[in-house]
Design a protein around this motif. Structure first.
Motif, PDB file in Angstrom:
ATOM      1  N   MET A 329       0.812  -1.219   0.000  1.00 30.14           N
ATOM      2  CA  MET A 329       0.000   0.000   0.000  1.00 30.14           C
ATOM      3  C   MET A 329       0.843   1.265   0.000  1.00 30.14           C
ATOM      4  N   SER A 330       2.141   1.126  -0.163  1.00 26.52           N
ATOM      5  CA  SER A 330       3.033   2.281  -0.005  1.00 26.52           C
ATOM      6  C   SER A 330       2.830   3.359  -1.061  1.00 26.52           C
ATOM      7  N   ALA A 331       2.116   3.048  -2.162  1.00 24.99           N
ATOM      8  CA  ALA A 331       1.825   4.063  -3.175  1.00 24.99           C
ATOM      9  C   ALA A 331       0.970   5.190  -2.603  1.00 24.99           C
ATOM     10  N   PHE A 332       0.304   4.918  -1.482  1.00 24.42           N
ATOM     11  CA  PHE A 332      -0.570   5.919  -0.880  1.00 24.42           C
ATOM     12  C   PHE A 332       0.127   6.717   0.224  1.00 24.42           C
ATOM     13  N   TYR A 333       1.367   6.339   0.549  1.00 25.65           N
ATOM     14  CA  TYR A 333       2.101   7.085   1.557  1.00 25.65           C
ATOM     15  C   TYR A 333       2.479   8.445   0.972  1.00 25.65           C
ATOM     16  N   GLY A 334       2.326   9.466   1.766  1.00 28.91           N
ATOM     17  CA  GLY A 334       2.561  10.838   1.304  1.00 28.91           C
ATOM     18  C   GLY A 334       1.272  11.537   0.895  1.00 28.91           C
ATOM     19  N   ARG A 335       0.198  10.786   0.722  1.00 27.82           N
ATOM     20  CA  ARG A 335      -1.084  11.395   0.385  1.00 27.82           C
ATOM     21  C   ARG A 335      -1.790  11.894   1.651  1.00 27.82           C
ATOM     22  N   LYS A 336      -2.806  12.741   1.430  1.00 27.15           N
ATOM     23  CA  LYS A 336      -3.439  13.416   2.567  1.00 27.15           C
ATOM     24  C   LYS A 336      -4.955  13.293   2.517  1.00 27.15           C
ATOM     25  N   TYR A 337      -5.534  13.511   3.687  1.00 29.03           N
ATOM     26  CA  TYR A 337      -6.990  13.642   3.801  1.00 29.03           C
ATOM     27  C   TYR A 337      -7.297  14.432   5.072  1.00 29.03           C
ATOM     28  N   ALA A 338      -8.082  15.504   4.931  1.00 23.87           N
ATOM     29  CA  ALA A 338      -8.517  16.342   6.065  1.00 23.87           C
ATOM     30  C   ALA A 338      -7.334  16.783   6.926  1.00 23.87           C
ATOM     31  N   GLY A 339      -6.248  17.171   6.251  1.00 26.25           N
ATOM     32  CA  GLY A 339      -5.083  17.685   6.967  1.00 26.25           C
ATOM     33  C   GLY A 339      -4.149  16.622   7.508  1.00 26.25           C
ATOM     34  N   GLN A 340      -4.496  15.340   7.366  1.00 25.85           N
ATOM     35  CA  GLN A 340      -3.649  14.249   7.843  1.00 25.85           C
ATOM     36  C   GLN A 340      -2.839  13.678   6.681  1.00 25.85           C
ATOM     37  N   THR A 341      -1.543  13.500   6.892  1.00 25.73           N
ATOM     38  CA  THR A 341      -0.681  12.892   5.888  1.00 25.73           C
ATOM     39  C   THR A 341      -0.416  11.440   6.243  1.00 25.73           C
ATOM     40  N   ARG A 343       1.864   8.540   6.261  1.00 18.15           N
ATOM     41  CA  ARG A 343       3.316   8.365   6.121  1.00 18.15           C
ATOM     42  C   ARG A 343       3.778   6.919   6.325  1.00 18.15           C
ATOM     43  N   SER A 344       2.902   6.064   6.788  1.00 16.85           N
ATOM     44  CA  SER A 344       3.323   4.704   7.136  1.00 16.85           C
ATOM     45  C   SER A 344       2.116   3.778   7.162  1.00 16.85           C
ATOM     46  N   SER A 345       2.387   2.492   7.365  1.00 15.18           N
ATOM     47  CA  SER A 345       1.292   1.518   7.470  1.00 15.18           C
ATOM     48  C   SER A 345       0.451   1.767   8.722  1.00 15.18           C
ATOM     49  N   ASP A 350      -4.701   3.415  10.775  1.00 15.21           N
ATOM     50  CA  ASP A 350      -5.425   4.341  11.641  1.00 15.21           C
ATOM     51  C   ASP A 350      -6.480   5.104  10.842  1.00 15.21           C
ATOM     52  N   TYR A 351      -6.114   5.501   9.628  1.00 16.68           N
ATOM     53  CA  TYR A 351      -7.051   6.191   8.729  1.00 16.68           C
ATOM     54  C   TYR A 351      -8.218   5.272   8.353  1.00 16.68           C
ATOM     55  N   PHE A 352      -7.919   4.021   8.022  1.00 13.11           N
ATOM     56  CA  PHE A 352      -8.985   3.074   7.680  1.00 13.11           C
ATOM     57  C   PHE A 352      -9.952   2.895   8.859  1.00 13.11           C
ATOM     58  N   LEU A 353      -9.404   2.807  10.068  1.00 13.32           N
ATOM     59  CA  LEU A 353     -10.254   2.594  11.230  1.00 13.32           C
ATOM     60  C   LEU A 353     -11.167   3.797  11.481  1.00 13.32           C
ATOM     61  N   LYS A 354     -10.599   4.997  11.375  1.00 16.06           N
ATOM     62  CA  LYS A 354     -11.367   6.207  11.670  1.00 16.06           C
ATOM     63  C   LYS A 354     -12.314   6.579  10.532  1.00 16.06           C
ATOM     64  N   GLU A 355     -11.828   6.510   9.305  1.00 15.61           N
ATOM     65  CA  GLU A 355     -12.599   7.001   8.163  1.00 15.61           C
ATOM     66  C   GLU A 355     -13.495   5.930   7.556  1.00 15.61           C
ATOM     67  N   ALA A 356     -12.983   4.694   7.475  1.00 20.17           N
ATOM     68  CA  ALA A 356     -13.723   3.626   6.797  1.00 20.17           C
ATOM     69  C   ALA A 356     -14.364   2.631   7.754  1.00 20.17           C
ATOM     70  N   LYS A 357     -14.019   2.747   9.031  1.00 22.04           N
ATOM     71  CA  LYS A 357     -14.501   1.792  10.037  1.00 22.04           C
ATOM     72  C   LYS A 357     -14.092   0.364   9.667  1.00 22.04           C
ATOM     73  N   VAL A 358     -12.830   0.249   9.265  1.00 19.28           N
ATOM     74  CA  VAL A 358     -12.237  -1.038   8.908  1.00 19.28           C
ATOM     75  C   VAL A 358     -10.984  -1.250   9.755  1.00 19.28           C
ATOM     76  N   PRO A 362      -1.184  -3.021  10.557  1.00 21.37           N
ATOM     77  CA  PRO A 362      -0.081  -2.399   9.806  1.00 21.37           C
ATOM     78  C   PRO A 362       1.060  -3.369   9.561  1.00 21.37           C
ATOM     79  N   GLY A 363       1.652  -3.258   8.378  1.00 21.86           N
ATOM     80  CA  GLY A 363       2.755  -4.141   8.026  1.00 21.86           C
ATOM     81  C   GLY A 363       3.976  -3.958   8.906  1.00 21.86           C
ATOM     82  N   SER A 364       4.120  -2.790   9.514  1.00 23.61           N
ATOM     83  CA  SER A 364       5.275  -2.552  10.389  1.00 23.61           C
ATOM     84  C   SER A 364       5.294  -3.531  11.551  1.00 23.61           C
TER      85      SER A 364
END
Length: 398
Positions: A329-341, A343-345, A350-358, A362-364
């Motif tokens: 999924m690293s192609a999406f690292y560096g992208r933003k939504y609602a002021g959040q960037t 940067r990592s898995s 965290d974005y999926f949990l908050k925004e998508a409820k999924v 993380p691969g890390s």
């Protein structure tokens, strides 16, 4: 007050269990969470296994058993090894533990000491490095490549071995990637293992979950020189939908199994008596429910891989086994939504949990930050809904 032991600061809680707990907490608050986190079959434990437990309960089989497990269950494990793997072991070479993770921990206690090095191919299951660190030993993480199906090669293994190397931890099929080692792959590794006289801990918990013509082989099958250096870890949690029953085992040289049993006698004593009777039935009884589960997992595997690869920017290998996908999924690292960037898995999950409820992992956590892990040990309906949400969330990133 006196300070805590230093080992406490070297380990961290299991990320996969933490993600699952967070998802369950949100669900209890009424939030519609799609959980891709837990490595737990969504099937119920087969009826014949539950009935065996009920019979044991009604018969009063509720007392201590031998600390290393009942003779009957050890014999069932030995028969399973003969039937499935063509390997002959004696009950004295079997330790029954409170799950495969428990058996792995006893291996660590017996084998690893301060300064010993243990080779762990990455991506790895989250508990491997921490169990090494708990013995004041050193996890040596060896990165593998996606274009080589995340497999450790003989060349990589040879380069990683030093005078301090004690063992290699090998997981096939793998959590988190689902990739497996062919017989030729294992021969390549075995040559190095015997040459340098190190142990191999072969985690075979996903042995039954294989797809697309992939054939599982235990490295212990190769020859006696390899076998006497191999400790096999397995259990009924995944294959028979018995995660909560907590029955796993270690099979290997008697000179290792005996001290592992001694340690268990001083820690947990015996595994649950009723669960041991259930596991005995799981191994000795009909296996048709295992085959039914695997067929269903295979359908889900094909669907989730196709859906993920259809998303621009996502790349997902088709797993040979287990019930996980590990998309890059690293192609999406560096992208933003609602002021959040992102940067990592960790940020992406965290974005999926908050925004998508999924809930995804993380691969890390597995030593591979460009990726995330999704478990397809859940219904097709939930998989479809979760992937719809992930796709929608990714489309919002810019």
């Amino acid at each position: 007050m006196k300070s805590l032991a230093t080992r406490v600061s070297t380990i961290k809680p299991s990320v996969t269990l933490a993600i699952d707990a967070k998802a369950k907490e949100l669900r209890s608050q009424g939030v519609d969470i799609v959980g891709f986190g837990a490595g737990e079959p969504d099937f119920d434990t087969p009826r014949n296994i539950k009935e065996a437990a009920i019979r044991a309960l009604n018969a009063g089989f509720t007392k201590y058993t031998p600390a290393s497990g009942t003779l009957e269950l050890k014999k069932a494990v030995c028969e399973k090894m003969r039937r499935d793997n063509g390997l002959d072991y004696k009950p004295s070479q079997v330790l029954i533990s409170c799950g495969a993770k428990h058996a792995l921990y006893h291996v660590a206690q017996v084998l690893y000491g301060p300064g010993d090095e243990v080779i762990i191919p990455a991506p790895y299951w989250v508990s491997y490095p921490d169990q090494v660190l708990l013995q004041d030993a050193v996890p040596v993480i060896v990165e593998t490549r996606e274009d080589e199906n995340f497999r450790l090669t003989g060349e990589l293994l040879r380069k990683s071995i030093t005078k301090k190397t004690k063992a290699l931890i090998l997981n096939s099929p793998s959590n988190p990637t689902g990739c497996g080692y062919t017989l030729e792959d294992l021969k390549e590794l075995a040559e190095v293992i015997v040459e340098h006289d190190i142990y191999v801990i072969s985690d075979e918990i996903y042995e039954k979950m294989v797809y697309g013509g992939f054939e599982f082989h235990s490295i212990a099958e190769l020859d006696e020189e390899v076998r006497k250096r191999t400790i096999i870890i397995n259990g009924v949690s995944k294959s028979h939908a018995m995660t909560g029953w907590r029955i796993g085992w270690a099979v290997g040289p008697e000179e290792l199994i005996k001290p592992m049993a001694d340690i268990q006698s001083q820690s947990t004593s015996n595994p649950n008596s009723i669960a041991q009777k259930a596991a005995e039935e799981a191994l000795n009884g009909p296996q048709d429910t295992v085959e039914t589960m695997v067929r269903e997992f295979d359908k889900r595997r094909q669907y989730i891989v196709d859906r993920l690869n259809a998303i621009e920017g996502v790349n997902c290998l088709s797993p040979a086994g287990a019930f996980y996908v590990f998309p890059r999924m690293s192609a999406f690292y560096g992208r933003k939504y609602a002021g959040q960037t992102i940067r990592s898995s960790v940020d992406l999950c965290d974005y999926f949990l908050k925004e998508a409820k999924v809930a995804a992992v993380p691969g890390s956590a597995f030593g591979a930050d460009p990726y995330i892990r999704l478990s397809y040990a859940t219904s097709m309906k939930i998989i479809e809904k979760g992937l719809d949400r992930i796709q929608e969330a990714l489309n919002k990133l810019f």
